[in-house]
Design a protein around this motif. Structure first.
Motif, mmCIF file in Angstrom:
data_model
loop_
_atom_site.group_PDB
_atom_site.id
_atom_site.type_symbol
_atom_site.label_atom_id
_atom_site.label_comp_id
_atom_site.label_asym_id
_atom_site.label_seq_id
_atom_site.Cartn_x
_atom_site.Cartn_y
_atom_site.Cartn_z
ATOM 1 N N GLY A 86 0.776 -1.220 0.000
ATOM 2 C CA GLY A 86 0.000 0.000 0.000
ATOM 3 C C GLY A 86 0.803 1.263 0.000
ATOM 4 O O GLY A 86 0.331 2.311 0.447
ATOM 5 N N TYR A 115 2.478 4.572 -1.587
ATOM 6 C CA TYR A 115 1.851 5.534 -2.470
ATOM 7 C C TYR A 115 2.595 5.677 -3.784
ATOM 8 O O TYR A 115 2.266 6.513 -4.587
ATOM 9 C CB TYR A 115 1.808 6.885 -1.783
ATOM 10 C CG TYR A 115 0.875 6.934 -0.603
ATOM 11 C CD1 TYR A 115 1.327 6.709 0.687
ATOM 12 C CD2 TYR A 115 -0.460 7.230 -0.786
ATOM 13 C CE1 TYR A 115 0.465 6.776 1.765
ATOM 14 C CE2 TYR A 115 -1.330 7.308 0.292
ATOM 15 C CZ TYR A 115 -0.856 7.089 1.565
ATOM 16 O OH TYR A 115 -1.708 7.173 2.629
ATOM 17 N N LYS A 116 3.603 4.853 -3.999
ATOM 18 C CA LYS A 116 4.458 5.065 -5.158
ATOM 19 C C LYS A 116 3.952 4.280 -6.359
ATOM 20 O O LYS A 116 3.970 3.055 -6.362
ATOM 21 C CB LYS A 116 5.887 4.658 -4.825
ATOM 22 C CG LYS A 116 6.511 5.515 -3.734
ATOM 23 C CD LYS A 116 7.945 5.125 -3.484
ATOM 24 C CE LYS A 116 8.550 5.989 -2.389
ATOM 25 N NZ LYS A 116 9.963 5.632 -2.115
ATOM 26 N N TYR A 117 3.502 4.996 -7.340
ATOM 27 C CA TYR A 117 3.074 4.395 -8.590
ATOM 28 C C TYR A 117 4.126 4.674 -9.656
ATOM 29 O O TYR A 117 4.636 5.781 -9.763
ATOM 30 C CB TYR A 117 1.733 4.975 -9.034
ATOM 31 C CG TYR A 117 0.581 4.473 -8.208
ATOM 32 C CD1 TYR A 117 0.235 5.085 -7.014
ATOM 33 C CD2 TYR A 117 -0.163 3.374 -8.616
ATOM 34 C CE1 TYR A 117 -0.818 4.615 -6.249
ATOM 35 C CE2 TYR A 117 -1.218 2.901 -7.863
ATOM 36 C CZ TYR A 117 -1.534 3.522 -6.682
ATOM 37 O OH TYR A 117 -2.566 3.051 -5.927
ATOM 38 N N GLU A 170 -5.279 12.662 2.322
ATOM 39 C CA GLU A 170 -4.045 12.621 3.090
ATOM 40 C C GLU A 170 -2.814 12.625 2.182
ATOM 41 O O GLU A 170 -1.793 13.190 2.490
ATOM 42 C CB GLU A 170 -4.024 11.370 3.973
ATOM 43 C CG GLU A 170 -4.977 11.434 5.158
ATOM 44 C CD GLU A 170 -4.644 12.575 6.094
ATOM 45 O OE1 GLU A 170 -5.564 13.322 6.485
ATOM 46 O OE2 GLU A 170 -3.450 12.748 6.420
ATOM 47 N N TYR A 171 -2.932 11.922 1.073
ATOM 48 C CA TYR A 171 -1.767 11.729 0.215
ATOM 49 C C TYR A 171 -1.742 12.766 -0.898
ATOM 50 O O TYR A 171 -2.742 12.981 -1.583
ATOM 51 C CB TYR A 171 -1.803 10.338 -0.400
ATOM 52 C CG TYR A 171 -0.772 10.093 -1.451
ATOM 53 C CD1 TYR A 171 -1.135 9.771 -2.752
ATOM 54 C CD2 TYR A 171 0.582 10.176 -1.148
ATOM 55 C CE1 TYR A 171 -0.184 9.550 -3.729
ATOM 56 C CE2 TYR A 171 1.545 9.963 -2.113
ATOM 57 C CZ TYR A 171 1.156 9.640 -3.397
ATOM 58 O OH TYR A 171 2.101 9.418 -4.357
ATOM 59 N N TYR A 227 4.586 14.978 -9.726
ATOM 60 C CA TYR A 227 5.221 14.232 -10.803
ATOM 61 C C TYR A 227 5.700 15.223 -11.850
ATOM 62 O O TYR A 227 5.150 16.302 -12.006
ATOM 63 C CB TYR A 227 4.237 13.273 -11.481
ATOM 64 C CG TYR A 227 3.809 12.091 -10.659
ATOM 65 C CD1 TYR A 227 2.726 12.184 -9.787
ATOM 66 C CD2 TYR A 227 4.446 10.867 -10.781
ATOM 67 C CE1 TYR A 227 2.316 11.096 -9.040
ATOM 68 C CE2 TYR A 227 4.046 9.765 -10.042
ATOM 69 C CZ TYR A 227 2.981 9.892 -9.172
ATOM 70 O OH TYR A 227 2.566 8.802 -8.443
ATOM 71 N N LEU A 274 7.938 10.353 -10.225
ATOM 72 C CA LEU A 274 7.582 10.912 -8.931
ATOM 73 C C LEU A 274 8.732 11.759 -8.378
ATOM 74 O O LEU A 274 9.868 11.300 -8.291
ATOM 75 C CB LEU A 274 7.248 9.778 -7.961
ATOM 76 C CG LEU A 274 6.812 10.153 -6.557
ATOM 77 C CD1 LEU A 274 5.505 10.935 -6.590
ATOM 78 C CD2 LEU A 274 6.656 8.894 -5.703
ATOM 79 N N TYR A 309 6.533 13.219 -2.353
ATOM 80 C CA TYR A 309 5.173 12.923 -1.958
ATOM 81 C C TYR A 309 5.002 13.164 -0.458
ATOM 82 O O TYR A 309 5.993 13.306 0.281
ATOM 83 C CB TYR A 309 4.768 11.492 -2.329
ATOM 84 C CG TYR A 309 5.506 10.397 -1.591
ATOM 85 C CD1 TYR A 309 6.770 9.990 -2.013
ATOM 86 C CD2 TYR A 309 4.929 9.763 -0.505
ATOM 87 C CE1 TYR A 309 7.442 8.978 -1.354
ATOM 88 C CE2 TYR A 309 5.596 8.750 0.163
ATOM 89 C CZ TYR A 309 6.847 8.357 -0.267
ATOM 90 O OH TYR A 309 7.515 7.362 0.393
ATOM 91 N N VAL A 325 2.359 11.981 2.937
ATOM 92 C CA VAL A 325 1.280 11.112 3.421
ATOM 93 C C VAL A 325 0.450 11.800 4.505
ATOM 94 O O VAL A 325 -0.379 11.152 5.147
ATOM 95 C CB VAL A 325 1.815 9.759 3.916
ATOM 96 C CG1 VAL A 325 2.505 9.032 2.770
ATOM 97 C CG2 VAL A 325 2.760 9.949 5.085
ATOM 98 N N GLN A 353 10.966 11.666 -0.377
ATOM 99 C CA GLN A 353 11.464 11.796 -1.736
ATOM 100 C C GLN A 353 10.918 10.703 -2.638
ATOM 101 O O GLN A 353 10.709 9.566 -2.206
ATOM 102 C CB GLN A 353 12.991 11.729 -1.737
ATOM 103 C CG GLN A 353 13.657 12.866 -0.988
ATOM 104 C CD GLN A 353 15.172 12.760 -1.037
ATOM 105 O OE1 GLN A 353 15.723 11.745 -1.463
ATOM 106 N NE2 GLN A 353 15.851 13.812 -0.601
ATOM 107 N N GLU A 355 11.331 9.508 -6.985
ATOM 108 C CA GLU A 355 12.340 8.991 -7.903
ATOM 109 C C GLU A 355 13.355 10.052 -8.343
ATOM 110 O O GLU A 355 14.536 9.767 -8.532
ATOM 111 C CB GLU A 355 11.614 8.433 -9.133
ATOM 112 C CG GLU A 355 12.435 7.647 -10.111
ATOM 113 C CD GLU A 355 11.575 7.183 -11.289
ATOM 114 O OE1 GLU A 355 10.337 7.387 -11.260
ATOM 115 O OE2 GLU A 355 12.143 6.624 -12.242
ATOM 116 N N PHE A 402 2.817 17.742 -12.640
ATOM 117 C CA PHE A 402 1.471 17.386 -12.207
ATOM 118 C C PHE A 402 1.458 17.143 -10.707
ATOM 119 O O PHE A 402 2.314 16.443 -10.166
ATOM 120 C CB PHE A 402 0.989 16.114 -12.913
ATOM 121 C CG PHE A 402 0.674 16.318 -14.359
ATOM 122 C CD1 PHE A 402 1.588 15.964 -15.342
ATOM 123 C CD2 PHE A 402 -0.539 16.867 -14.745
ATOM 124 C CE1 PHE A 402 1.293 16.145 -16.680
ATOM 125 C CE2 PHE A 402 -0.841 17.059 -16.079
ATOM 126 C CZ PHE A 402 0.080 16.700 -17.053
ATOM 127 N N GLY A 415 -5.788 7.607 0.147
ATOM 128 C CA GLY A 415 -4.879 6.717 0.842
ATOM 129 C C GLY A 415 -4.460 5.579 -0.049
ATOM 130 O O GLY A 415 -4.821 5.540 -1.227
#
Lengths: 113, 112
Positions: A97, A99-101, B30-31, B35, B45, B48, B50, B57, B59, B90, B96
């Motif tokens: 789960g 959050y990294k897609y 929350e998240y 990108y 990415l 990000y 949470v 961090q 990518e 973006f 979540g």
């Protein structure tokens, strides 16, 4: 590191055809997979979300399947219409789960009237 | 029903300048994430979050800073712009893990 490949990169079809867009990924330890649509100059819109425990999801003329063990997902578009013209991207989500897609580069679809 | 709002939509910067891309969401998600999208490379990415006060961090984080002081806002700061940061950015949000991701309309940035 997860790598995502989408084939074909571009597709041009006459209106009414049924289509299959392919997505393959290298790390099968995914939490879920999402398919998105992106119109030129716009953001991404989520089409379908498949959890790792599911085999497929359907929304209207769209059906997405997931074979996690083989690292593959397909998006099936029935009776294509010119309004379906867009770029379609798949994104497997990380394990547990997170959050990294990781996104594929997409399939650019053009449906001709 | 605003969803995820990004500003500005277009920006031209000179090398070395700094700027902030704004992102706000009104869905109490929350998240949130940032990108960048470059031709032939897909979306990558950057950073990000949470939740308020928590960031991490992605990518390609180098050259970018983020903070999350409220649930609604997640600004992306370019510290010293470089031509390699020319891209479309973006912002996205989600309730979540395992939930649908909602994207903003994008911010086109050119660094000359």
């Amino acid at each position: 590191k997860q790598e995502v490949t989408q084939i074909p990169a571009a597709l041009s079809v006459p209106e009414g055809e049924n289509l299959v867009l392919n997505c393959s990924f290298t790390d099968s330890a995914i939490y879920n997979l999402q398919w998105f649509r992106q119109d030129p100059g716009k953001g991404l819109t989520s089409l379908l979300l498949i959890q790792s425990s599911q085999r497929e999801q359907t929304s209207g003329r769209l059906n997405a399947s997931l074979d996690k063990s083989s690292g593959r997902s397909t998006l099936y578009i029935a009776a294509s219409q010119p309004g379906d013209s867009a770029t379609y991207l798949c994104a497997p989500g990380g394990d547990s789960g997170t959050y990294k897609y990781i996104f594929g580069t997409g399939t650019r679809l053009k449906v001709l009237a | 029903n605003a969803g995820v709002t990004q500003t500005p939509k277009f920006q031209v910067l000179k090398t070395g300048q700094s700027m902030t891309l704004q992102c706000a969401q009104d869905m109490n998600h929350e998240y949130m994430s940032w990108y960048r999208q470059d031709p032939g490379m897909g979306l990558r990415l950057i950073h990000y979050s949470v939740g308020a006060g928590i960031t991490d961090q992605g990518e390609v984080p180098n050259g970018y800073n983020v903070s999350r002081s409220t649930t609604e806002d997640f600004p992306l700061r370019l510290l010293s712009a470089a031509p390699s940061q020319t891209s479309v950015y973006f912002c996205a949000s989600s309730p979540g893990p395992g939930n649908t991701i909602y994207f903003g309309e994008g911010s086109w940035l050119t660094v000359v």
